[in-house]
Write a protein that holds these residues in place. Sequence first.
Motif, PDB file in Angstrom:
ATOM      1  N   UNK B  61      48.652  -0.944 -23.242  1.00 38.31           N
ATOM      2  CA  UNK B  61      47.838  -1.920 -22.507  1.00 38.31           C
ATOM      3  C   UNK B  61      48.028  -1.737 -21.006  1.00 38.31           C
ATOM      4  N   UNK B  62      46.963  -1.954 -20.242  1.00 45.44           N
ATOM      5  CA  UNK B  62      47.167  -1.982 -18.789  1.00 45.44           C
ATOM      6  C   UNK B  62      48.199  -3.043 -18.433  1.00 45.44           C
ATOM      7  N   UNK B  63      48.977  -2.783 -17.414  1.00 46.38           N
ATOM      8  CA  UNK B  63      50.025  -3.734 -17.011  1.00 46.38           C
ATOM      9  C   UNK B  63      49.431  -5.106 -16.734  1.00 46.38           C
ATOM     10  N   UNK B  64      48.213  -5.149 -16.231  1.00 54.04           N
ATOM     11  CA  UNK B  64      47.598  -6.442 -15.924  1.00 54.04           C
ATOM     12  C   UNK B  64      47.372  -7.258 -17.189  1.00 54.04           C
ATOM     13  N   UNK B  65      47.139  -6.606 -18.295  1.00 49.53           N
ATOM     14  CA  UNK B  65      46.973  -7.329 -19.565  1.00 49.53           C
ATOM     15  C   UNK B  65      48.316  -7.902 -20.014  1.00 49.53           C
ATOM     16  N   UNK B  66      49.366  -7.130 -19.843  1.00 51.37           N
ATOM     17  CA  UNK B  66      50.683  -7.678 -20.192  1.00 51.37           C
ATOM     18  C   UNK B  66      51.035  -8.848 -19.266  1.00 51.37           C
ATOM     19  N   UNK B 116      55.512  -8.616 -10.991  1.00 51.79           N
ATOM     20  CA  UNK B 116      56.046  -7.248 -10.957  1.00 51.79           C
ATOM     21  C   UNK B 116      55.037  -6.288 -11.593  1.00 51.79           C
ATOM     22  N   UNK B 117      54.441  -6.708 -12.702  1.00 53.33           N
ATOM     23  CA  UNK B 117      53.469  -5.849 -13.377  1.00 53.33           C
ATOM     24  C   UNK B 117      52.263  -5.603 -12.484  1.00 53.33           C
ATOM     25  N   UNK B 118      51.838  -6.612 -11.765  1.00 52.58           N
ATOM     26  CA  UNK B 118      50.665  -6.436 -10.882  1.00 52.58           C
ATOM     27  C   UNK B 118      51.031  -5.624  -9.638  1.00 52.58           C
ATOM     28  N   UNK B 119      52.251  -5.824  -9.159  1.00 47.44           N
ATOM     29  CA  UNK B 119      52.691  -5.089  -7.954  1.00 47.44           C
ATOM     30  C   UNK B 119      52.789  -3.597  -8.259  1.00 47.44           C
ATOM     31  N   UNK B 120      53.258  -3.267  -9.447  1.00 48.70           N
ATOM     32  CA  UNK B 120      53.189  -1.872  -9.897  1.00 48.70           C
ATOM     33  C   UNK B 120      54.349  -0.982  -9.525  1.00 48.70           C
ATOM     34  N   UNK B 121      55.350  -1.513  -8.799  1.00 52.62           N
ATOM     35  CA  UNK B 121      56.467  -0.630  -8.462  1.00 52.62           C
ATOM     36  C   UNK B 121      57.297  -0.261  -9.688  1.00 52.62           C
ATOM     37  N   UNK B 122      57.193  -1.057 -10.752  1.00 53.49           N
ATOM     38  CA  UNK B 122      57.939  -0.720 -11.976  1.00 53.49           C
ATOM     39  C   UNK B 122      57.467   0.618 -12.555  1.00 53.49           C
ATOM     40  N   UNK B 177      58.042  -4.659 -19.820  1.00 54.42           N
ATOM     41  CA  UNK B 177      58.171  -3.198 -19.872  1.00 54.42           C
ATOM     42  C   UNK B 177      57.275  -2.571 -20.944  1.00 54.42           C
ATOM     43  N   UNK B 178      56.646  -3.406 -21.759  1.00 51.18           N
ATOM     44  CA  UNK B 178      55.811  -2.855 -22.831  1.00 51.18           C
ATOM     45  C   UNK B 178      56.578  -2.656 -24.134  1.00 51.18           C
ATOM     46  N   UNK B 179      57.690  -3.346 -24.259  1.00 54.23           N
ATOM     47  CA  UNK B 179      58.516  -3.223 -25.463  1.00 54.23           C
ATOM     48  C   UNK B 179      58.371  -4.478 -26.323  1.00 54.23           C
ATOM     49  N   UNK B 180      57.878  -4.332 -27.559  1.00 54.04           N
ATOM     50  CA  UNK B 180      57.883  -5.477 -28.469  1.00 54.04           C
ATOM     51  C   UNK B 180      59.321  -5.928 -28.719  1.00 54.04           C
ATOM     52  N   UNK B 206      46.230 -15.980 -27.920  1.00 54.49           N
ATOM     53  CA  UNK B 206      45.205 -16.274 -26.902  1.00 54.49           C
ATOM     54  C   UNK B 206      44.872 -15.057 -26.053  1.00 54.49           C
ATOM     55  N   UNK B 207      45.857 -14.180 -25.854  1.00 50.71           N
ATOM     56  CA  UNK B 207      45.615 -13.035 -24.968  1.00 50.71           C
ATOM     57  C   UNK B 207      45.393 -11.742 -25.760  1.00 50.71           C
ATOM     58  N   UNK B 208      45.259 -11.861 -27.075  1.00 46.44           N
ATOM     59  CA  UNK B 208      44.887 -10.689 -27.881  1.00 46.44           C
ATOM     60  C   UNK B 208      45.948  -9.612 -27.958  1.00 46.44           C
TER      61      UNK B 208
END
Lengths: 525, 525
Positions: B61-66, B116-122, B177-180, B206-208
Motif C-alpha cells: 500500500x502507498x504510505x499515505x494509505x497506511x 512520519x509516513x506522509x513525510x517520507x523520510x522512513x 512500517x507495513x508489518x502486520x 473502514x480504511x479497507x
Amino acid sequence: MRIEGKNYIAGTRSSQGDVVVHSIDAATGEKLSYDFYQATPEEVNAAAEAAAAAYPAFRALPAARRAEFLEAIAAEIDALGDDFVAIVCRETALPAARIQGERGRTSNQMRLFAQVLRRGDFHAARIDRALPERQPLPRVDLRQCRIGVGPVAVFGASNFPLAFSTAGGDTAAALAAGCPVVFKAHSGHMATAEGVADAIVRAAGKTGMPAGVFNMIYGNGVGEALVKHPAIQAVGFTGSLKGGRALCDMAAARPQPIPVFAEMSSINPVLILPAALQQRGEQIARELTASVTMGCGQFCTNPGLIVGLRSAEFSAFLEQFAAAMTDQGPQTMLNPGTLRSYEQGLAALHAHPKVRHLAGQPQEGNQARPQLFQADVALLLEGNELLQEEVFGPTTVVVEVADPAELVRALHGLHGQLTATLIAEPADLTAFAAVVPVLEQKAGRLLVNGYPTGVEVCDAMVHGGPYPATSDARGTSVGSLAIDRFLRPVCYQNYPDALLPEALQNANPLGILRLVDGQPSREAL
Amino acid sequence: MRIEGKNYIAGTRSSQGDVVVHSIDAATGEKLSYDFYQATPEEVNAAAEAAAAAYPAFRALPAARRAEFLEAIAAEIDALGDDFVAIVCRETALPAARIQGERGRTSNQMRLFAQVLRRGDFHAARIDRALPERQPLPRVDLRQCRIGVGPVAVFGASNFPLAFSTAGGDTAAALAAGCPVVFKAHSGHMATAEGVADAIVRAAGKTGMPAGVFNMIYGNGVGEALVKHPAIQAVGFTGSLKGGRALCDMAAARPQPIPVFAEMSSINPVLILPAALQQRGEQIARELTASVTMGCGQFCTNPGLIVGLRSAEFSAFLEQFAAAMTDQGPQTMLNPGTLRSYEQGLAALHAHPKVRHLAGQPQEGNQARPQLFQADVALLLEGNELLQEEVFGPTTVVVEVADPAELVRALHGLHGQLTATLIAEPADLTAFAAVVPVLEQKAGRLLVNGYPTGVEVCDAMVHGGPYPATSDARGTSVGSLAIDRFLRPVCYQNYPDALLPEALQNANPLGILRLVDGQPSREAL
C-alpha cells in the motif's frame, strides 16, 4: 615487507604464546615460512581491553578527524607495493591484477566512509524544540544523534583478502562509526593481514589516533573468546553459514547479548525470462558462464540457481550454457579447505536422484573444475535443503519451471538471498511483474539485466538480505549504510547547548541537515 | 461495551479452545466476569499465517494509505468512552484521569506515525545514478529504500494498558512500517485489550486494510509458539528482564533467528550535584519524591538510584527526602503479581547488610507503600547485582559517593539504562562535565534538570538503551524512530522506472527528500 607474526595490541606487538601457526601457498599447498603467534587468552583479553580503553577518546573525536584517519589508511593501502601484492597472491591464488583492483576498492571504501563522516547524515540529528506553552503539558527540548556502540570484533572473509578483510568494509564502517576494532586475522591470509594491519597502524600514528583504535589477533579458535569478551559490543563477520551462525549463537548467549552482522550463505537466483531468452539466449549463456566461473566462483554473489520456464528456447539455452561451462578450465581455489568444501558440495548434488549433471569434467586434482547441474523443481517446492545452501565455487544449478504460477511457488520456496536477478526484456517485465514483490521479500538487492557478481561500493548498495544470506536483514556490509550497524541513538533532554554534541548545537557548527520540529533543515536555531 | 473474549484472527473471532482465562479487578482481587478463550496452538498458527497472508498487500500500500489507517485507529481510540475507561480502571487500578490522558497519548502516537509516513523520510531513499563513462568500470544505476520486515509479534506492557499495549508504540511502529501484527493480549488487562482490538479492527474495515493486518490472541504460554512461528519476522516486547530475555533466547534459537526489541529493566540513575543541592535541595527532595511515587512508581523510567556527593547538604537533603517519602500514602498496584514482585524486591534490599532502610512504613496489606533505602557505594564499585535490577514500584535507593572520582567509578559500575539524569546548576555542569560521556555510554536518554518519568512521543525521543534496559541499544520503543526497528533496506540495480517503488522513481512522485549521488535532494531526475 617484514612479517613479524605478532599480535597487534594497543599499537604494540605481542607474542606471549607457544602456538605458532602458518599460512600456506594456495597454489602449491606449501607452508609459508612466516611464523604467526596464536593469541593467548590473555592477549585476546588485552586486545579487547585496548579497544575499550580507546573507545571514549576515539568516539569523542570530531567526525572530520576520523575521516582523516580513514583517508590516511586509504593512502597507506594504496602505497602497499608489488611485494605485498605478491604475498597476497601466494596466500590466495588470486591473480595480481585482481589484487591490485581490490586494493583500490579497499582504499576507495575507506574514502567513501570519510565522505559520509564529512557529509554528516550518519549523525541522524533530530531536534524537537521546547514548547513551553503547549497544553495540557509543555514540551521540553529534546535532541537526538547517534554514537558508536563500542568496540567491534571483525572476522574477515577468505575470498576478498583486502576488501572484506583486515581493512575491509566492516572495519571501515566500525572505525567510521567511532568504534575501535579487534580484528581476527583470517587464517588463510595472515601475511596479507599483517601488511594491511601495519598500514592501519601507520595511519593511526600519523593522524594521532588512540593506541587501541585497531588491534589484531592471530590463531585458531581465538574468535570465541573475543566474541564473548564483555568489552565487545558488536560483531562483523563474512564467511560460512556454519561459522556465522556459531558466532550468532555465542553472542546471543552472552550475559549481555550483542548484535552480530554475519554475511553467510546465498544462492543468488537468476531468472531468465522468455522474451530475453528468445532475443539473446546465446549471449545470456555466455555471460552467465562468465559470472559463474569468474574468480573460480568464489563470490558471495555467485549465481547458484538459474531458473527458466520450460520451452524449446530454454532447452536450447541449456545446451549452449552446458557447452560454455564445459569450455571453462580448472582454477586454483583460495585454499585446500575451500576445495574440499566445493567437492563435498558437488558430491551431494551428484548423489541426489532429482539432480542431473549437465556439464563439467570430473573433479580431480588440486583445482576446481566448473560444473553445471539441473535439479527438479520439486526440490524447491518441497522445501528440500539441498539447493538452499551455497556451494562455494564455480558451479550452478538450473531449475526448469512449468509455468509462471510454478515460478512464483518455486521462488516462495527460497530462503533469504543477497541478490535476485531478472534477465528480461520489457515484455517480460510486464508479464512477470508479480515476481518482483516476491523477490523483494527474499533478497537485499534486486537486479534487472545484470549479474550479481560485482558489488558497487556506494550509498545505495545493499549487500545483505534475509537469513541465511545474513543474520540481520536490516544491515548491509557493503556501501555507506554499513555504518548504521555500529551506531545507536542517544537523546538529550533539556541539555545546555555547550554540553551537546556539535551535531545538535543551536548554531549547527557542522552545517549538517537535521530534522528540526519535523522538518529537514540546515538552519542555525 | 461487549466483551466476547475470542481471539482475533484475520478479522474474525475464534474460540476453539477449552481453556478459559480471566482478568481481575486490580483493587479488590475479584475475578472479572468476562471469559477469554486461550488460543490453541492451531489458533496461534492461524493468527501468524493471517499476518503473513496480509503482508504482501499491506506493505505494498502507498504510505499515505497506511497513514489513513493509523489515523482511523486514532479516531476510534479517541471515541472509546467512559464505559471503556471504567473497564481499564478496574483491570489496572489506575485512576480514570490517567487513563483518559493515556488514551490521548495513544491516539497521538498513531497520528505521529501517520505524519512520519506522509513525510517520507522512513523510506530512506538513496539513488546513485549510472555513470556509464566511469573508468575503469562503469557504474550501474542503484537505488535503495526500505520495506517492512514482515509480520511482527507484539507483547504489551502492564503499566501502560493503552500507550504500550494493544495499540501502543510497538503496534503503531510495526503497522506504520507495513508489518502486520499479531498481538499477545496482556493477561492483566484482557478486557482493555479487547476494547482496543475492536477499535483497530473497525479502523481496518473502514480504511479497507487486508483482513490479517491485525490479530490478537489470549492466554498464558501462547507467546512461545508465536515467537517461534516461522512467519513472524520480529518481536516487540515491554516487560520484565526475565520475560524479555526468554523471548530473546527463543528468537535467537529459531532456525531463522529474528530480532527482538525488548524494553526490560532500568534503574534510571539521578545524579544530584552539589551546587543544585545547595541552591534548591528541598525542592529537589519534593520533586524527586513525586517522580518516585507517581503512578505507584510503575514506570520504566522510575528513578531507582539517586547518587549524591557526601556533604552536610547531601545529609540534609536525605532527611528532607526521607520525610517527604514517609508522607506518601500507599497505592494499589497493577495486579497482585506486581505487588508480590515489589515485596520481593524490598525484601532483598532489607536483607542486605550494606543497605539501610531510610523511610517508609512496613509493607503490608494489598497496597504498595513507598520506601527509601540507602546503599553503600561498594555495591556499585564491586559490581554487585542487587542494585542493578529494577524494583518495580514506589521505591528508590540512594548512594553517597566520596568525591567526583568515586562518582565516575560508580557510574562505570552501572549496567545499561533507559535514562540518566543530572540535577545540576551551571557550575555543576562545568565541574562534572566528565560524567556526561560516561552517561552517554550507559543510557539512551540523558536529562538535565528534569525527571525521567514522562516520556515525550516525538521525533527526537529515545526510549531505549544498552542491555538490560533493552535487548538492542540501536532501537527505541517510543517516538518516530521506533519505525526503524521494523524496516530493512532493499537495493534495486538497473531497474526500469515503472518497476521501482514510488520513493525511487525518477519523477519523485512522493516529493520526498532523497540522497541522490551523495546529496540530499527533492528534485525529479
